[in-house]
Write a protein that holds these residues in place. Structure first.
Motif, PDB file in Angstrom:
ATOM      1  N   SER A 136      -7.508  -5.644  -4.820  1.00  0.00           N
ATOM      2  CA  SER A 136      -7.528  -5.722  -6.275  1.00  0.00           C
ATOM      3  C   SER A 136      -6.171  -6.166  -6.821  1.00  0.00           C
ATOM      4  O   SER A 136      -6.095  -7.055  -7.662  1.00  0.00           O
ATOM      5  CB  SER A 136      -7.954  -4.387  -6.881  1.00  0.00           C
ATOM      6  N   ASP A 137      -5.084  -5.595  -6.317  1.00  0.00           N
ATOM      7  CA  ASP A 137      -3.782  -5.921  -6.908  1.00  0.00           C
ATOM      8  C   ASP A 137      -3.222  -7.244  -6.377  1.00  0.00           C
ATOM      9  O   ASP A 137      -2.770  -8.080  -7.149  1.00  0.00           O
ATOM     10  CB  ASP A 137      -2.755  -4.813  -6.618  1.00  0.00           C
ATOM     11  N   LEU A 138      -3.230  -7.365  -5.034  1.00  0.00           N
ATOM     12  CA  LEU A 138      -2.543  -8.532  -4.477  1.00  0.00           C
ATOM     13  C   LEU A 138      -3.415  -9.789  -4.501  1.00  0.00           C
ATOM     14  O   LEU A 138      -2.978 -10.841  -4.968  1.00  0.00           O
ATOM     15  CB  LEU A 138      -2.062  -8.231  -3.051  1.00  0.00           C
ATOM     16  N   PHE A 150       0.839  -1.204   0.000  1.00  0.00           N
ATOM     17  CA  PHE A 150       0.000   0.000   0.000  1.00  0.00           C
ATOM     18  C   PHE A 150       0.873   1.253   0.000  1.00  0.00           C
ATOM     19  O   PHE A 150       0.676   2.173  -0.806  1.00  0.00           O
ATOM     20  CB  PHE A 150      -0.944   0.006   1.211  1.00  0.00           C
ATOM     21  N   LEU A 151       1.847   1.278   0.907  1.00  0.00           N
ATOM     22  CA  LEU A 151       2.686   2.476   1.020  1.00  0.00           C
ATOM     23  C   LEU A 151       3.466   2.740  -0.261  1.00  0.00           C
ATOM     24  O   LEU A 151       3.620   3.883  -0.685  1.00  0.00           O
ATOM     25  CB  LEU A 151       3.668   2.325   2.192  1.00  0.00           C
ATOM     26  N   LEU A 152       3.942   1.684  -0.873  1.00  0.00           N
ATOM     27  CA  LEU A 152       4.801   1.852  -2.046  1.00  0.00           C
ATOM     28  C   LEU A 152       4.020   2.097  -3.326  1.00  0.00           C
ATOM     29  O   LEU A 152       4.545   2.643  -4.281  1.00  0.00           O
ATOM     30  CB  LEU A 152       5.675   0.598  -2.207  1.00  0.00           C
ATOM     31  N   ARG A 153       2.761   1.681  -3.349  1.00  0.00           N
ATOM     32  CA  ARG A 153       2.015   1.756  -4.593  1.00  0.00           C
ATOM     33  C   ARG A 153       1.019   2.912  -4.632  1.00  0.00           C
ATOM     34  O   ARG A 153       0.810   3.537  -5.658  1.00  0.00           O
ATOM     35  CB  ARG A 153       1.252   0.417  -4.791  1.00  0.00           C
ATOM     36  N   GLU A 154       0.413   3.202  -3.483  1.00  0.00           N
ATOM     37  CA  GLU A 154      -0.778   4.052  -3.507  1.00  0.00           C
ATOM     38  C   GLU A 154      -0.479   5.549  -3.484  1.00  0.00           C
ATOM     39  O   GLU A 154      -1.223   6.342  -4.037  1.00  0.00           O
ATOM     40  CB  GLU A 154      -1.668   3.677  -2.303  1.00  0.00           C
ATOM     41  N   ILE A 155       0.613   5.928  -2.823  1.00  0.00           N
ATOM     42  CA  ILE A 155       0.866   7.369  -2.661  1.00  0.00           C
ATOM     43  C   ILE A 155       1.669   7.852  -3.873  1.00  0.00           C
ATOM     44  O   ILE A 155       2.800   7.416  -4.069  1.00  0.00           O
ATOM     45  CB  ILE A 155       1.694   7.665  -1.377  1.00  0.00           C
ATOM     46  N   GLY A 185      -0.726  11.808  -0.149  1.00  0.00           N
ATOM     47  CA  GLY A 185      -1.755  10.826  -0.515  1.00  0.00           C
ATOM     48  C   GLY A 185      -2.665  10.583   0.667  1.00  0.00           C
ATOM     49  O   GLY A 185      -2.196  10.480   1.803  1.00  0.00           O
ATOM     50  N   GLU A 186      -3.945  10.525   0.386  1.00  0.00           N
ATOM     51  CA  GLU A 186      -4.927  10.341   1.454  1.00  0.00           C
ATOM     52  C   GLU A 186      -4.925   8.872   1.910  1.00  0.00           C
ATOM     53  O   GLU A 186      -4.884   7.962   1.087  1.00  0.00           O
ATOM     54  CB  GLU A 186      -6.298  10.738   0.888  1.00  0.00           C
ATOM     55  N   TYR A 187      -4.956   8.678   3.210  1.00  0.00           N
ATOM     56  CA  TYR A 187      -5.036   7.313   3.747  1.00  0.00           C
ATOM     57  C   TYR A 187      -6.425   7.041   4.298  1.00  0.00           C
ATOM     58  O   TYR A 187      -6.906   7.784   5.160  1.00  0.00           O
ATOM     59  CB  TYR A 187      -4.007   7.112   4.870  1.00  0.00           C
ATOM     60  N   THR A 188      -7.062   6.010   3.772  1.00  0.00           N
ATOM     61  CA  THR A 188      -8.299   5.534   4.416  1.00  0.00           C
ATOM     62  C   THR A 188      -8.225   4.013   4.433  1.00  0.00           C
ATOM     63  O   THR A 188      -7.566   3.403   3.592  1.00  0.00           O
ATOM     64  CB  THR A 188      -9.578   5.935   3.652  1.00  0.00           C
ATOM     65  N   THR A 189      -8.937   3.427   5.390  1.00  0.00           N
ATOM     66  CA  THR A 189      -8.948   1.964   5.465  1.00  0.00           C
ATOM     67  C   THR A 189      -9.507   1.397   4.165  1.00  0.00           C
ATOM     68  O   THR A 189      -9.028   0.396   3.652  1.00  0.00           O
ATOM     69  CB  THR A 189      -9.816   1.507   6.659  1.00  0.00           C
ATOM     70  N   GLU A 190     -10.522   2.073   3.629  1.00  0.00           N
ATOM     71  CA  GLU A 190     -11.152   1.579   2.412  1.00  0.00           C
ATOM     72  C   GLU A 190     -10.151   1.552   1.245  1.00  0.00           C
ATOM     73  O   GLU A 190     -10.058   0.570   0.509  1.00  0.00           O
ATOM     74  CB  GLU A 190     -12.339   2.468   2.063  1.00  0.00           C
ATOM     75  N   ARG A 191      -9.386   2.629   1.106  1.00  0.00           N
ATOM     76  CA  ARG A 191      -8.393   2.663   0.025  1.00  0.00           C
ATOM     77  C   ARG A 191      -7.362   1.565   0.205  1.00  0.00           C
ATOM     78  O   ARG A 191      -6.947   0.910  -0.745  1.00  0.00           O
ATOM     79  CB  ARG A 191      -7.652   4.011   0.042  1.00  0.00           C
ATOM     80  N   PHE A 192      -6.964   1.398   1.455  1.00  0.00           N
ATOM     81  CA  PHE A 192      -5.986   0.353   1.772  1.00  0.00           C
ATOM     82  C   PHE A 192      -6.524  -1.013   1.344  1.00  0.00           C
ATOM     83  O   PHE A 192      -5.879  -1.762   0.612  1.00  0.00           O
ATOM     84  CB  PHE A 192      -5.699   0.391   3.283  1.00  0.00           C
ATOM     85  N   LEU A 193      -7.748  -1.308   1.796  1.00  0.00           N
ATOM     86  CA  LEU A 193      -8.322  -2.628   1.518  1.00  0.00           C
ATOM     87  C   LEU A 193      -8.529  -2.843   0.025  1.00  0.00           C
ATOM     88  O   LEU A 193      -8.247  -3.916  -0.507  1.00  0.00           O
ATOM     89  CB  LEU A 193      -9.661  -2.795   2.252  1.00  0.00           C
ATOM     90  N   VAL A 233     -14.489  -6.365   1.236  1.00  0.00           N
ATOM     91  CA  VAL A 233     -14.192  -5.010   1.735  1.00  0.00           C
ATOM     92  C   VAL A 233     -15.304  -4.494   2.650  1.00  0.00           C
ATOM     93  O   VAL A 233     -15.027  -3.987   3.749  1.00  0.00           O
ATOM     94  CB  VAL A 233     -13.934  -4.032   0.565  1.00  0.00           C
ATOM     95  N   ALA A 234     -16.565  -4.675   2.224  1.00  0.00           N
ATOM     96  CA  ALA A 234     -17.668  -4.148   3.034  1.00  0.00           C
ATOM     97  C   ALA A 234     -17.667  -4.808   4.408  1.00  0.00           C
ATOM     98  O   ALA A 234     -17.793  -4.141   5.445  1.00  0.00           O
ATOM     99  CB  ALA A 234     -18.987  -4.393   2.314  1.00  0.00           C
ATOM    100  N   LYS A 235     -17.465  -6.132   4.387  1.00  0.00           N
ATOM    101  CA  LYS A 235     -17.482  -6.877   5.651  1.00  0.00           C
ATOM    102  C   LYS A 235     -16.317  -6.446   6.543  1.00  0.00           C
ATOM    103  O   LYS A 235     -16.462  -6.249   7.749  1.00  0.00           O
ATOM    104  CB  LYS A 235     -17.321  -8.367   5.329  1.00  0.00           C
ATOM    105  N   GLU A 236     -15.168  -6.283   5.907  1.00  0.00           N
ATOM    106  CA  GLU A 236     -13.970  -5.910   6.654  1.00  0.00           C
ATOM    107  C   GLU A 236     -14.108  -4.506   7.246  1.00  0.00           C
ATOM    108  O   GLU A 236     -13.723  -4.261   8.381  1.00  0.00           O
ATOM    109  CB  GLU A 236     -12.750  -5.986   5.728  1.00  0.00           C
ATOM    110  N   LEU A 237     -14.683  -3.610   6.445  1.00  0.00           N
ATOM    111  CA  LEU A 237     -14.870  -2.245   6.953  1.00  0.00           C
ATOM    112  C   LEU A 237     -15.790  -2.265   8.163  1.00  0.00           C
ATOM    113  O   LEU A 237     -15.542  -1.585   9.161  1.00  0.00           O
ATOM    114  CB  LEU A 237     -15.452  -1.337   5.866  1.00  0.00           C
ATOM    115  N   ALA A 238     -16.835  -3.105   8.060  1.00  0.00           N
ATOM    116  CA  ALA A 238     -17.757  -3.204   9.199  1.00  0.00           C
ATOM    117  C   ALA A 238     -17.015  -3.791  10.390  1.00  0.00           C
ATOM    118  O   ALA A 238     -17.176  -3.330  11.528  1.00  0.00           O
ATOM    119  CB  ALA A 238     -18.958  -4.072   8.809  1.00  0.00           C
TER     120      ALA A 238
END
Ligand code: MSP
Length: 659
Positions: free
Chosen positions: A352-354, A328-333, A339-347, A512-517
């Motif tokens: 999707s990629d991994l 996440f750190l190496l790819r997303e920002i 770069g904005e950090y949210t749990t949703e973006r992380f998940l 993702v939805a379940k994990e966020l919950a």
């Protein structure tokens, strides 16, 4: 032939604790770069560490009635644990309290004093203790620190100054002649226009008010200004100025100082000027990266926007693994920007990629090989589609190298995942599951699977600097040696007949939805737990009330599991933002512990200091409202819920066992 040296550094961290994912950013990038250069066959030295001197540490330790080192040591241990957790492999972890560093800083000051670049004068300025920075009145923002917005105090003291003004022309010239010196370009404009062209002032590099620092060798009532002490680490770590300076000779000048954008000023102006004054070469490059933001603001301990449940690296690694956090750190920002950090973006990114792209490619490929062949099938005649995939894979290394030469890990990863995506599409196009049904297509099936296996292998090798765990699993499943390197990143290294093992999903797919919950629930539970933790008795009322005798009875062995000792409260303060919690520093024999307990309604911090208490000493440490609690103080509770501390009836030394 001797390997080419590559020296890379992170900033050294303030021992602040409450580590969050933003802190991991600089160091994870450096680790990926260091690993990349090692794989390039270079002789890498990767330095990180801690910045331990200064007024802030001095004050925090005094508040707790402990020495600065007693305050810092556990935080340094936590930081080292965090790097271990994230597979960060450094060559040295320097602490500015290390003896060799302290001696080297003294030598640096002595040299600058003797050359006249450090001279005695008087300083008056506005000091921000948390940032360890002096500001002029004009620099203040609405009378507050322009960096963190907190109150500053006017301080006047006799001080030694560094002749920074003398180096402005040489610095400007260096910027002009070395366009790569500071990156990204936007930071150059800031440094050159805002500082260098505006003219530089000499600045104060010693303090008489701060005792917790390196004493100046020529005037011991002064300590070194923390930024000079800290910046020097980049050369003292290599033995600069000492008799053991082989590392310095080998690795200096550094290839790269990677730093957050807020500290570029120190690295791109002050540090090169100091080096010029010492007559030493300048680092080849300084890169000022952007920040991880939460709600548009820098994720930061001081802004208190780091929600431990969501941004604590320990929690994230526990839930999703080190590879996911690194990825996440190496790819997303976007590199160089915030770069904005949210749990949703992380998940979503991890999923999707991994899980979907890489995980699926590898598990489908290995599963189909195992299902249809005993071992890796030979590659038969190639179609245009095969050749296209092969060409893309063979050209990947150059693209990854180009991105990494620009220090751009997100670009490098994008290239690698473009091949992963292409290979998944190749599966859809070649339909190996249909080929498997037709015995006449066995050779074609083998060719397709051979191509997929080679792509998996090449991606695994190229992903090594970024993903430390999954890549070795992938290589292992194709019977490739764990140390397979960049010399093998083209088609042709896998041999027909090689053993292949089916790889179960390496990154389980996250709902993702379940994990966020679930994360929200966790946050709620932890909030409730915090409330509960404010109840300091060992056996909770739920455990003793009406739930059957067997629940409330324990054996003597059960009781023996609880370690109870007498502790002496040596410091105590209220926990910020909590009405119930007090933070005590408790001496238990030789040891000192940080303990949080919910007794603020019954005792004031002043009343607590000096009390001898009964402490549960083998409870798993937890953080309550962000403060480490390494034990539980026992109290009696009456029916109205009033608490009364339990104390030994006679004078007993702290550390005595309670049985
Ligand atoms: N002690 C100084 C550096 C001295 S170097 C001679 C310092 N320490 S720090 O602990 O505050 O920061 C360490 C690193 O963490 C810095 O590179 C900083 O930019 C980085 N980060 C801290 N929070 C961050 C984010 N929210 N996002 C990205 N990086 C951040 O500064």
């Amino acid at each position: 032939m001797a390997k080419k040296p590559y020296y890379i550094t992170t900033p050294i961290y303030y021992p602040s604790g409450n580590w969050h994912i933003g802190h991991c950013y600089t160091t994870v990038i450096c680790d990926a770069l260091a690993r990349f250069h090692k794989l390039m066959g270079e002789d890498v030295f990767f330095l990180t560490g801690t910045d331990e001197h200064g007024q802030k540490v001095e004050k925090e330790a005094a508040k707790r009635g402990i020495t600065p080192l007693e305050f810092i040591d556990p935080l340094v241990a936590e930081l080292k644990d965090m790097w271990k957790l994230l597979d960060v492999e450094y060559n040295r972890f320097i602490r500015t309290t290390d003896e060799d560093h302290v001696r080297a800083v003294q030598r640096i000051y002595q040299k600058l004093y003797e050359s006249g670049d450090v001279y005695k004068s008087e300083y008056e300025g506005y000091y921000c203790t948390p940032c360890e920075s002096f500001w002029t009145e004009a620099q203040l923002k609405e009378g507050k620190c322009p960096d963190c917005g907190r109150a500053v105090t006017l301080q006047k003291e006799e001080s030694y100054f560094f002749r920074l003004s003398k180096y402005a022309p040489a610095l400007l010239e260096h910027y002009e002649k070395n366009p790569e010196f500071l990156q990204p370009k936007s930071r150059v404009n800031e440094m050159v226009n805002n500082f260098l062209k505006a003219g530089l002032n000499d600045f104060s590099v010693s303090r008489t008010t701060v005792k917790w620092g390196v004493p100046l060798p020529f005037d011991e009532k002064h300590t070194a200004y923390v930024w000079i002490d800290a910046l020097s680490n980049y050369i003292t770590a290599l033995g600069y100025g000492s008799e053991k300076d082989e590392l310095y000779k080998k690795y200096w000048p550094a290839n790269l100082h990677m730093v957050g954008k807020e500290i570029v000023r120190f690295h791109a102006i002050i540090w090169p000027a100091i080096l010029m004054a010492l007559g030493e070469p300048l680092p080849k490059q300084i890169y000022g990266h952007g920040w991880l933001l939460i709600g548009g603001e820098k994720l930061s301990k001081s802004k208190e926007n780091a929600r431990p449940e969501l941004t604590d690296p320990y929690e994230l690694v526990k839930r999703y693994g080190a590879d996911a956090v690194r990825y996440f750190l190496l790819r997303e920002i976007p590199f160089g920007s915030d770069g904005e950090y949210t749990t949703e973006r992380f998940l979503k990114r991890v999923n999707s990629d991994l899980a979907n792209d890489l995980g699926n490619l590898v598990s489908r490929t290995t599963a189909m090989i195992v299902q249809n062949f005993e071992s890796l099938p030979p590659c038969g005649e190639k179609t245009a589609l095969d050749l296209e995939l092969e060409e893309m894979a063979n050209g990947l290394f150059a693209k990854v190298k180009d991105a990494m030469d620009r220090l751009n890990a997100p670009d490098a990863l994008e290239e690698i995942f473009a091949l992963v995506g292409r290979a998944n599409k190749y599966i859809d196009e070649t339909t190996p599951w249909l080929l498997a049904k037709d015995p006449a297509q066995k050779e074609r099936l083998g060719t397709v699977l051979y191509h997929l296996a080679e792509v998996c292998r090449i991606c695994a090798v190229l992903l090594k600097p970024f993903l430390t765990r999954a890549t070795s699993l992938i290589l292992q499943s194709f019977s490739c040696p764990a140390d397979m390197g960049f010399e093998c990143v083209s088609f042709g290294y896998l041999q027909a007949g090689a053993k292949v093992e089916k790889l179960p999903p390496i990154f389980p797919r996250i709902d993702v939805a379940k994990e966020l919950a679930a994360v929200e629930k966790l946050v709620k539970e932890q909030n409730e737990q915090k409330e509960k933790a404010s109840h300091p008795s060992v056996i909770s009322s739920e455990a003793t009330e009406g739930s059957g005798a067997e629940k409330s009875q324990i054996t003597i062995d059960d009781f023996g599991k609880i370690e109870l000792k007498i502790g002496e409260v040596i410091a105590c303060e209220k926990v910020k933002k909590s009405e119930k919690l007090l933070h005590e520093t408790v001496k238990v024999g030789e040891e000192t512990r940080s303990v949080v307990s919910g007794i603020a309604k019954f005792y004031t911090p002043e009343e607590m200091v000096g009390k001898r208490v009964v402490l549960v000493t083998n409870l798993k440490p937890v953080k309550l409202c962000g403060v480490l609690s390494e034990g539980m103080i026992l109290c009696a509770e009456d029916e109205e819920g009033n608490l009364s501390l339990l104390s030994p009836e006679k004078a007993v030394a702290s550390g005595a066992k309670v049985r």
